[in-house]
Design an enzyme around this catalytic site. Structure first.
Site, PDB file in Angstrom:
ATOM      1  N   GLN A 123       0.773  -1.246  -0.054  1.00 18.23           N
ATOM      2  CA  GLN A 123      -0.078  -0.008   0.163  1.00 18.23           C
ATOM      3  C   GLN A 123       1.013   1.134   0.177  1.00 18.23           C
ATOM      4  O   GLN A 123       2.031   1.187   0.626  1.00 18.23           O
ATOM      5  CB  GLN A 123      -0.927  -0.049   1.149  1.00 18.23           C
ATOM      6  N   ASP A 168       4.130  -9.806 -10.995  1.00 22.43           N
ATOM      7  CA  ASP A 168       3.614  -8.625 -10.508  1.00 22.43           C
ATOM      8  C   ASP A 168       2.712  -8.114 -11.195  1.00 22.43           C
ATOM      9  O   ASP A 168       2.163  -8.786 -12.111  1.00 22.43           O
ATOM     10  CB  ASP A 168       4.524  -7.690  -9.741  1.00 22.43           C
ATOM     11  N   HIS A 222       2.506  -1.341  -8.426  1.00 26.40           N
ATOM     12  CA  HIS A 222       3.093  -2.064  -7.432  1.00 26.40           C
ATOM     13  C   HIS A 222       4.463  -2.785  -7.808  1.00 26.40           C
ATOM     14  O   HIS A 222       5.320  -2.991  -7.139  1.00 26.40           O
ATOM     15  CB  HIS A 222       2.058  -3.283  -7.169  1.00 26.40           C
ATOM     16  N   ASN A 313      -0.056  -9.409   4.491  1.00 23.90           N
ATOM     17  CA  ASN A 313      -0.144  -7.857   5.629  1.00 23.90           C
ATOM     18  C   ASN A 313      -1.404  -7.939   6.495  1.00 23.90           C
ATOM     19  O   ASN A 313      -1.706  -6.968   6.706  1.00 23.90           O
ATOM     20  CB  ASN A 313      -0.264  -6.977   4.603  1.00 23.90           C
ATOM     21  N   VAL A 328       9.455 -22.079  -0.702  1.00 26.20           N
ATOM     22  CA  VAL A 328       9.707 -20.807  -1.001  1.00 26.20           C
ATOM     23  C   VAL A 328      10.076 -20.158   0.619  1.00 26.20           C
ATOM     24  O   VAL A 328       9.923 -20.364   1.454  1.00 26.20           O
ATOM     25  CB  VAL A 328       8.119 -20.276  -1.278  1.00 26.20           C
ATOM     26  N   SER A 375       5.354  -6.905   0.546  1.00 25.88           N
ATOM     27  CA  SER A 375       5.428  -6.646  -0.682  1.00 25.88           C
ATOM     28  C   SER A 375       6.897  -5.945  -0.943  1.00 25.88           C
ATOM     29  O   SER A 375       7.468  -6.096  -1.813  1.00 25.88           O
ATOM     30  CB  SER A 375       4.521  -6.179  -1.490  1.00 25.88           C
TER      31      SER A 375
END
Length: 635
Positions: A123, A168, A222, A313, A328, A375
């Site tokens: 954000q 993305d 983003h 988040n 991952v 992010s």
């Protein structure tokens, strides 16, 4: 055997059930329907058993309008022992719930699940334009200082041969801080022909899996922000500096609403992997554990690709997916004070943290903005992974991952914990930079000047060797020293005026202790087996002063400075804040309660060493510092 299905339950938890009876299937998918699970309408993901995979692309299942393999190489020529994932587009009269029920009953279907929606959890928290900035904008990029990027760049700043895929919302391809870093597909030219035979026409600079075109430009900000954190051009007198001078492959899998289907992300990851990306950044997440997605990232790891993903988040003790998959690297976010960001997910599975609050980077319109989010933390980890791959290209993905974990700066509880994982990444240590300590929280920004015979020693890189004893110095700037020691040591700083703080580190940068009281006296003692320690004396908020630095090591006599007596416990009750009984400590704020210090008491040891051994062996005492915590002996 009936198919395995994957669905989201009404209580928000995650369920992966192997369903045998039809009645169980109906119950399960009634829950999914009632919960209005977050998935794409009109299609599902189907994993066909090997024999069925050979024929179904040309002969769709009942109720299925078309089947498209997620692996472009999954054709009729595939070997009969390989199961294949497909995107199944449904007939117009068949909804997702009904399709899941129907397909789970078939013997030729190994697994079926909705095409879950993933989102980018970042954000905007502020902005600034690029025209007013210079590169590097150190004052606006605290994260580069935190992760010791400049020290790492002295070893290896990156390589254009290392490709990092930003999977993305896309990337602004002509951003002045990014355009020279954008990947080019040398097997393709803009001629309307699929030159490289990968099924995509003119994918010269990546691919857009949202519109299925060769234009991976960003329509949100983003992805451009993520790309800048990783690889914005360094030392070009424009904008910011990225973590690594590497190549960015734009892969657009999220739309302008920062969301997209799992199927598109899977295709994007495969595209990146097939076109040479050795690091993949996934600053996106979903609460749903897609089996198709897990199979894809597992394959990437098996093909030696480092995959980094945002933990999410939601501020919860759960790592979302794909970060939650074992193959991952799950990344959480910290702020400028090394605190876990209040929005950052954590919990079991968190592996590393990186700065993710007020992160300045590139955005569309050739501008710059600050954003918050896991992010933003994830691309710092991807950037350091790219530095490692640049410096040591023969390392496997597993070795790169292990390097990131073992060289991270430990935060929170000692060792791995469920808030910070293995710690905050440290680029310098990851590249093997010796003696690159990360200053503890609250260390003032370095002040430079030439004020004594040890100059220039204003940074830890320029630390000057010093011997035990007393040294009269000037505290007009930061002073860094290195000293050989094996065993016990004690260090004090005595100034006539002003407020100087004292920090001590192991050779590898691990903090040993600090003293940041509001008095004119600072004191740190410890025990090191590393062979070298680093000492920093730093003016607090510009309060410079002349000072005496006194260092004692094991085997020396006790301090000659005022304030120490030669009785059993070694301290008196004068202005320096030490009392002369076994209770030992008053308002200086030394806290030994959460540390274990083992100091051998042997014949000939100085009085202060004996005191330290007895106190630590018998009691744990603590008092609050009047300004900042005094850290003691973190080993």
């Amino acid at each position: 055997m009936k198919a395995t299905t994957n669905y989201k339950s009404t209580n928000g938890g995650h369920l992966i059930a192997k369903l045998i009876a039809t009645v169980v299937l109906l119950s399960a998918f009634a829950l999914a329907k009632a919960d209005n699970a977050d998935f794409a309408e009109g299609r599902v993901l189907v994993k066909l058993r090997p024999a069925a995979s050979l024929m179904r692309s040309s002969n769709p299942l009942p109720g299925i309008a078309s089947l498209r393999p997620l692996d472009p190489n999954a054709t009729a020529a595939r070997s009969a022992d390989t199961a294949t994932w497909f995107v199944a587009d449904l007939d117009a009269n068949l909804d997702v719930d009904s399709a899941l029920d129907m397909l789970a009953e078939r013997d030729d279907v190994e697994f079926v699940e909705p095409d879950y929606i993933v989102r980018a959890p970042g954000q905007v928290s502020g902005q600034m334009t690029g025209s007013s900035m210079n590169d590097p904008a150190a004052g606006d990029q605290y994260a580069l200082t935190k992760i010791q990027a400049e020290a790492a760049w002295q070893i290896n700043g990156g390589s254009a041969n290392v490709i990092v895929a930003v999977v993305d919302t896309g990337v602004q391809l002509d951003h002045p801080d990014l355009q020279s870093q954008i990947w080019r597909n040398n097997g393709e030219t803009m001629n309307g022909i699929d030159d490289d035979g990968n099924g995509l026409i003119d994918d010269v600079r990546g691919w857009n899996f949202i519109s299925n075109t060769n234009n991976p430009s960003d329509d949100q900000n983003h992805g451009t922000h993520v790309a800048g954190i990783i690889a914005a051009v360094r030392d070009n007198q424009v904008g910011i500096a990225g973590a690594a001078d590497v190549t960015i492959m734009p892969v657009k899998v999220l739309g302008s609403d920062m969301s997209g289907p799992t199927s598109g992300v899977i295709e994007g990851v495969r595209y990146a992997m097939n076109n040479g990306a050795s690091v993949i950044n996934l600053s996106l997440s979903s609460a749903s554990p897609s089996q198709a997605f897990q199979d894809m990232v597992d394959e990437a790891a098996s093909r030696n690709v480092v995959v980094c993903a945002a933990a999410g988040n939601a501020g919860q003790d759960v790592v979302e997916f794909p970060a939650g998959f074992d193959s991952v690297i799950a990344v959480g976010a910290t702020d400028s004070g090394d605190n876990l960001a209040n929005f950052s997910n954590a919990g079991p599975g968190i592996e590393l943290v990186a700065p993710g609050v007020q992160i300045l980077s590139t955005v569309r319109g050739s501008n710059y903005e600050t954003m918050d989010g896991t992010s933003m933390a994830t691309p710092y980890v991807a950037g350091v992974a790219a530095l490692i791959r640049s410096a040591e290209p023969n390392l496997t993905a597993a070795q790169v991952r292990d390097r990131l974990k073992t060289t991270a700066d430990d935060l929170g509880n000692s060792g791995y914990d469920q808030l910070f994982g293995n710690g905050r990444i440290n680029a310098a240590r990851a590249l093997g930079a010796a003696g690159q300590p990360t200053p503890p929280n609250g260390t003032p920004t370095p002040v430079s000047g030439n004020d004594d015979s040890f100059e220039d020693n204003d940074t830890h890189e320029a630390a000057k060797p010093i011997q035990p004893g007393s040294h009269n110095l000037m505290g007009n700037d930061d002073d860094w020293f290195s000293m050989s020691v094996s065993g016990y040591f004690a260090i004090d700083v005595q100034s006539d005026a002003g407020d100087l703080d004292l920090f001590v580190f192991e050779a590898d940068g691990t903090p040993i202790g600090s003293s940041e009281s509001e008095t004119s006296f600072e004191f740190v003692e410890g025990f090191s087996e590393s062979g070298t320690i680093f000492i920093a004396v730093s003016p607090y908020e510009g309060q410079t002063a002349a000072y005496t630095l006194t260092i004692e090591t094991e085997g020396m006599d006790s301090f000659d400075e005022p304030g120490f007596e030669d009785d059993t416990f070694g301290f008196d009750d004068d202005e320096y804040g030490f009392e002369d009984d076994l209770g030992g400590f008053d308002d200086l704020g030394l806290d030994l309660s959460d540390n274990t210090l083992i100091v051998p008491v042997t014949c000939g040891v100085g009085a202060m060493q004996m005191m330290a051994a007895m106190i630590v062996g018998c009691i744990g005492l603590g008092a609050a510092s009047r300004r900042r915590t005094v850290r003691r002996m973190r080993k």
